[in-house]
Design an enzyme around this catalytic site. Structure first.
Site, PDB file in Angstrom:
ATOM      1  N   TYR A   1       0.836  -1.203   0.000  1.00 21.45           N
ATOM      2  CA  TYR A   1       0.000   0.000   0.000  1.00 21.45           C
ATOM      3  C   TYR A   1       0.870   1.253   0.000  1.00 21.45           C
ATOM      4  CZ  TYR A   1      -3.216   3.593   1.751  1.00 21.45           C
ATOM      5  OH  TYR A   1      -3.935   4.747   1.912  1.00 21.45           O
TER       6      TYR A   1
ATOM      7  N   GLU B   1     -11.636   6.080   5.229  1.00 24.17           N
ATOM      8  CA  GLU B   1     -11.041   6.896   6.292  1.00 24.17           C
ATOM      9  C   GLU B   1     -12.035   7.072   7.444  1.00 24.17           C
ATOM     10  OE1 GLU B   1      -8.000   7.637   6.602  1.00 24.17           O
ATOM     11  OE2 GLU B   1      -7.178   7.522   4.576  1.00 24.17           O
TER      12      GLU B   1
ATOM     13  N   TRP C   1      -5.262   1.510  10.415  1.00 26.25           N
ATOM     14  CA  TRP C   1      -5.428   1.471   8.968  1.00 26.25           C
ATOM     15  C   TRP C   1      -5.212   0.056   8.442  1.00 26.25           C
ATOM     16  CZ3 TRP C   1      -8.021   3.529   5.427  1.00 26.25           C
ATOM     17  CH2 TRP C   1      -7.728   3.315   4.078  1.00 26.25           C
TER      18      TRP C   1
END
Length: 199
Positions: free
Chosen positions: A29, A51, A59
């Site tokens: 990522y 988000e 995350w």
């Protein structure tokens, strides 16, 4: 090898922050996606949604669940999600593959409707990118990485005026960094300046 800045040099000789060196998924990522420009409506709606779901969680948790989120939310096509009903909400609350938070699910559906509504004013992309700052931070350590800015606070207020929810200044800033509006790669990282927006 970890430096005092928090950068970790991997077996490939490339420097990344510790969080991006934690596992293969986070490294992929970081190396290919985080901080690269996203300007299309669907892409921005997906990232805004994720988000919001990330709020209070790591995350990495959201990233692992992203394929399931995409399946559950019709690949984050705004008009598809905007048409969700109470039955869809019940389906999502029963889906153990995603984060089953009623408020966040309701916000995502409402945000899809707000995204569709913004098309009359130029669209989500034009709206979000209008908050791009004149300069980007240049953090040398993780401690220097900001979590919000005047622009992210203004974006959050403006999004709320348009009917968006779960978009505070911190979430807005996380979005800004994820889509390249600011470059939060540490100075010395192999990704610093890679977006093409900030040299």
């Amino acid at each position: 090898m970890t430096t005092e800045t928090g950068l970790v040099t991997g077996d490939d000789g490339l420097a990344r922050p510790g969080w991006a060196a934690a596992d293969d998924l986070m490294r992929e990522y970081y190396d290919t996606e985080w901080g690269m420009p996203v300007t299309d409506e669907r892409g921005l709606f997906e990232r805004l949604s994720l988000e919001a779901f990330q709020s209070g969680l790591s995350w990495a948790t959201i990233l692992r669940k992203r394929p399931a989120f995409r399946a559950a939310f019709k690949d984050f096509v705004p008009e598809e999600v905007a048409a969700f009903t109470e039955a869809d909400t019940a389906r999502l609350l029963a889906d153990a593959r995603i984060v089953r938070n009623r408020a966040k699910i309701a916000a995502t559906i409402g945000n899809a409707r707000a995204t569709v509504g913004l098309r009359e004013k130029g669209g989500l992309s034009e709206f979000i990118w209008s908050f791009k700052p004149a300069a980007t931070p240049e953090p040398r350590t993780m401690a220097e990485v900001p979590t919000q800015s005047a622009e992210s606070a203004a974006m959050a207020r403006a999004l709320k005026r348009e009917g968006f929810a779960f978009v505070g200044p911190t979430t807005a800033y996380a979005l800004m960094s994820a889509v390249g509006m600011v470059d939060l790669h540490l100075v010395g990282s192999h990704r610093r300046g890679s977006s093409g927006i900030w040299s």
